[in-house]
Design an enzyme around this catalytic site. Structure first.
Site, short mmCIF file in Angstrom:
data_model
loop_
_atom_site.label_atom_id
_atom_site.label_comp_id
_atom_site.label_asym_id
_atom_site.label_seq_id
_atom_site.Cartn_x
_atom_site.Cartn_y
_atom_site.Cartn_z
N LYS A 178 0.22 -20.68 -1.25
CA LYS A 178 1.00 -20.63 -2.50
C LYS A 178 2.47 -20.97 -2.24
CE LYS A 178 0.19 -16.30 -3.52
NZ LYS A 178 -0.48 -15.85 -2.27
N ARG A 208 1.03 -9.06 -9.13
CA ARG A 208 0.01 -8.70 -8.16
C ARG A 208 -0.82 -7.50 -8.63
NH1 ARG A 208 2.90 -10.93 -3.33
NH2 ARG A 208 1.61 -10.69 -1.48
N ARG A 228 1.26 -18.77 11.18
CA ARG A 228 2.48 -19.01 10.39
C ARG A 228 3.73 -18.59 11.17
NH1 ARG A 228 2.89 -16.95 4.36
NH2 ARG A 228 2.64 -14.86 5.22
N ARG A 273 6.34 -13.35 11.00
CA ARG A 273 6.60 -12.22 10.11
C ARG A 273 5.91 -10.97 10.64
NH1 ARG A 273 5.37 -14.12 3.99
NH2 ARG A 273 4.42 -12.06 4.00
N ARG A 325 -3.51 -6.43 4.04
CA ARG A 325 -3.02 -7.23 2.90
C ARG A 325 -4.18 -7.89 2.16
NH1 ARG A 325 0.83 -11.04 5.79
NH2 ARG A 325 1.28 -11.94 3.77
P1 AMP Z 1 4.32 -12.16 0.25
O1 AMP Z 1 5.42 -12.89 0.94
O2 AMP Z 1 4.09 -12.66 -1.15
O3 AMP Z 1 3.05 -12.15 1.06
O4 AMP Z 1 4.78 -10.64 0.08
C1 AMP Z 1 5.10 -9.86 1.22
C2 AMP Z 1 5.06 -8.39 0.85
O5 AMP Z 1 6.05 -8.11 -0.15
C3 AMP Z 1 3.76 -7.88 0.26
O6 AMP Z 1 2.78 -7.56 1.25
C4 AMP Z 1 4.23 -6.66 -0.50
O7 AMP Z 1 4.51 -5.58 0.38
C5 AMP Z 1 5.57 -7.14 -1.07
N1 AMP Z 1 5.39 -7.78 -2.38
C6 AMP Z 1 5.62 -9.09 -2.69
N2 AMP Z 1 5.35 -9.32 -3.98
C7 AMP Z 1 4.93 -8.16 -4.51
C8 AMP Z 1 4.48 -7.75 -5.80
N3 AMP Z 1 4.42 -8.62 -6.84
N4 AMP Z 1 4.14 -6.45 -5.97
C9 AMP Z 1 4.21 -5.56 -4.96
N5 AMP Z 1 4.60 -5.87 -3.72
C10 AMP Z 1 4.96 -7.15 -3.49
#
Ligand code: AMP
Length: 220
Positions: free
Chosen positions: A15, A90, A129, A162, A173
């Site tokens: 994404k 989410r 990644r 990361r 996750r």
């Molecule tokens: P991502 O980079 O989108 O994989 O997000 C990394 C982390 O940020 C996730 O595993 C969550 O801990 C937090 N996070 C990102 N977006 C959200 C969301 N919409 N709701 C809750 N936590 C989020």
């Protein structure tokens, strides 16, 4: 013509990479809650302090916190003619809060693109990644390697893994995605304009599929 998009799919679906392509091509902001939260963690501002422990475990940050972040981001002038939401919503509560917030400005989402992705592909992408420690740009050791190993092509800074891309956190996750985020597919099938694509495709192939959807939907 507005282009208000949600990219929905598991971690590792591509994404973020596709958002970068779409954002450059259509000159609309890429709004990633993950990126916003990671920046806040690095700066040690209150938002980051609140979010860090959840992110480290691969859990979701509470709805009120992320929803406020998005409502603010959508108010910016940049987002007037469109936006790409990556990683938000989410949960069902977040989706409802987003609908309410957009309806206040007589607006809505034009298209939800669901990246259906096999777990093997997602895990392979997440484990390979690498991200720039400064500008946050994404690479992959095999699929999207930087020109010079370990160094960002864009800004010359060091690439890192990361912390939440470590195997154990990745597993959590993906589990969190299954239980909390996947129900959004049905929500948007009922309420919105959801189109399914294969997140297993490579970046260019997938862009072509998305471009065709935009044409069919008269978005591009
Ligand atoms: P991502 O980079 O989108 O994989 O997000 C990394 C982390 O940020 C996730 O595993 C969550 O801990 C937090 N996070 C990102 N977006 C959200 C969301 N919409 N709701 C809750 N936590 C989020």
């Amino acid at each position: 013509m507005s282009m208000r998009l949600i990219l929905l799919g598991p971690p590792g679906a591509g994404k973020g990479t596709q958002s970068d392509v779409l954002s450059r091509r259509y000159k609309i902001p890429h709004i990633s809650t993950g990126d916003i939260l990671r920046k806040a963690v690095i700066k040690e501002v209150p938002l980051g302090v609140k979010a860090k422990s959840y992110m480290d475990k691969g859990e979701l940050v509470p709805d009120e916190i992320v929803t406020e972040v998005i409502v603010d981001a959508l108010k910016s002038d940049d987002a007037k003619k469109g936006f790409i939401l990556d990683g938000f919503p989410r949960t069902l509560n977040q989706a409802i809060a987003l609908d309410e917030s957009l309806s206040k400005i007589s607006s809505g989402i034009d298209l939800i693109i669901y990246f259906e992705t096999s777990p093997e592909v997602a895990i392979e992408r997440l484990s390979g990644r690498r991200v720039c420690s400064k500008c946050g740009f994404n690479y992959h050791v095999k699929n999207i390697p930087p020109k010079q190993e370990g160094i960002c092509d864009r800004c010359g800074s060091r690439l890192i893994q990361r912390p939440d891309d470590k195997e154990e956190t990745v597993r959590n996750r993906l589990k969190v995605y299954q239980t909390q985020t996947k129900p959004l597919i049905n929500y948007y099938l009922r309420k919105g304009n959801l189109k399914k694509v294969s997140g297993d495709m490579d970046v260019d192939e997938l862009f072509k599929v998305i471009f065709k959807i935009f044409e069919d939907e008269h978005l591009a």
